[in-house]
Design a protein around this motif. Sequence first.
Motif, mmCIF file in Angstrom:
data_model
loop_
_atom_site.group_PDB
_atom_site.id
_atom_site.type_symbol
_atom_site.label_atom_id
_atom_site.label_comp_id
_atom_site.label_asym_id
_atom_site.label_seq_id
_atom_site.Cartn_x
_atom_site.Cartn_y
_atom_site.Cartn_z
ATOM 1 N N VAL A 29 0.858 -1.183 0.000
ATOM 2 C CA VAL A 29 0.000 0.000 0.000
ATOM 3 C C VAL A 29 0.897 1.236 0.000
ATOM 4 N N TYR A 65 1.317 4.193 0.947
ATOM 5 C CA TYR A 65 1.141 5.299 1.887
ATOM 6 C C TYR A 65 2.349 6.240 1.871
ATOM 7 N N HIS A 76 -6.536 4.562 3.974
ATOM 8 C CA HIS A 76 -6.534 3.643 5.121
ATOM 9 C C HIS A 76 -7.953 3.265 5.537
ATOM 10 N N LEU A 101 -9.582 1.033 2.459
ATOM 11 C CA LEU A 101 -8.679 0.145 1.715
ATOM 12 C C LEU A 101 -9.402 -1.078 1.158
ATOM 13 N N VAL A 132 -2.816 3.408 -5.389
ATOM 14 C CA VAL A 132 -3.032 2.874 -4.044
ATOM 15 C C VAL A 132 -1.998 1.803 -3.712
ATOM 16 N N HIS A 133 -1.621 1.007 -4.678
ATOM 17 C CA HIS A 133 -0.596 -0.029 -4.480
ATOM 18 C C HIS A 133 0.564 0.214 -5.449
#
Length: 315
Positions: free
Chosen positions: A130, A132, A211, A214, A272-273
């Motif tokens: 992920v 982030y 988050h 997800l 996102v990934h």
Amino acid sequence: MIKDKPKDFIVKEELDRDLSDRGEHLVLTVTKRRYNTEDMVEALSQHTNIGRERFGFAGNKDREAITTQHVSVRGAQPTQFEGLHLKDIDVDVEGYTDAPLSLGDLAGNEFTITVRGVTAGDIHEEGSFVNYFDTQRFSTANHIIGKHIVKDRFGEAVNILQDDDYHGKIIDEHLQKHRNDYKTALRQLPGNLLQLFVHAYQSQLWNRCVHENLEALGEHDSFPILGFGTRPSNDLEKTVLDDLMDEENITPRSFIIRSIPELSAEGTRRDVHKPIYDLDVIENPHGVKLSFYLDKGSYATMAVKHVLDDVDIIT
């Protein structure tokens, strides 16, 4: 443990720019230790007496690492940097480009990271993580300062910055002559630093949205980084962003910062990934050495936390 020592975290930047034998901007390869990128550029500026505004760079790199990255200098000559030796900064002349380097002008980064106190058995080698934003994006208060700027609360932003020895001194010098002129006090700081604060706030909002949602986001989805140009592309994005903006008491137009227009942030989208390319794991007496490649904008520390199944984030 990640980043126990600078030599545990080695980064080499891959520039997304063809260089030539001539051009307006000299391009350097700089290897640094114990400097973040902004402080490194400031050191080069002071040592060469070249104005800070003539420098550009493609990526922000952390202090607690050994990093190799690219810096452009408008109107500079190779002789100003050839043979330059500063403590913890090594400089090589690479070539020229007609446009300055700016954030994002890189293809990706190669990493070699030693993680202490773990074994190869602690690593799981899944192909993506992920995406982030990690803690170095936020430092102790970058996102909070950015939130104050977006909300035109310049005094609150200045109050936080005054606790910083270097930037606080610059701000205090201005306020001693111009009491309560917080907006102009902020503008005494480098523009890309002020932009970093706004971007950190955007990054925190993105982390929170992803988050909390997800499970509803697919492997190949992207999600908006909120800015004045943000347009949701589906019902999920609209619902999530509407709820977020209600909670924060902002709208997309909040990121049009009329008092400091150069800090206005249009927003974009972020995957996102992200994949971890060419992951290699070697166990040693200290722990494990991980070698891998990431696309630009992804955080190696987050990739490492993922393969250790120990993800924590700022939301």
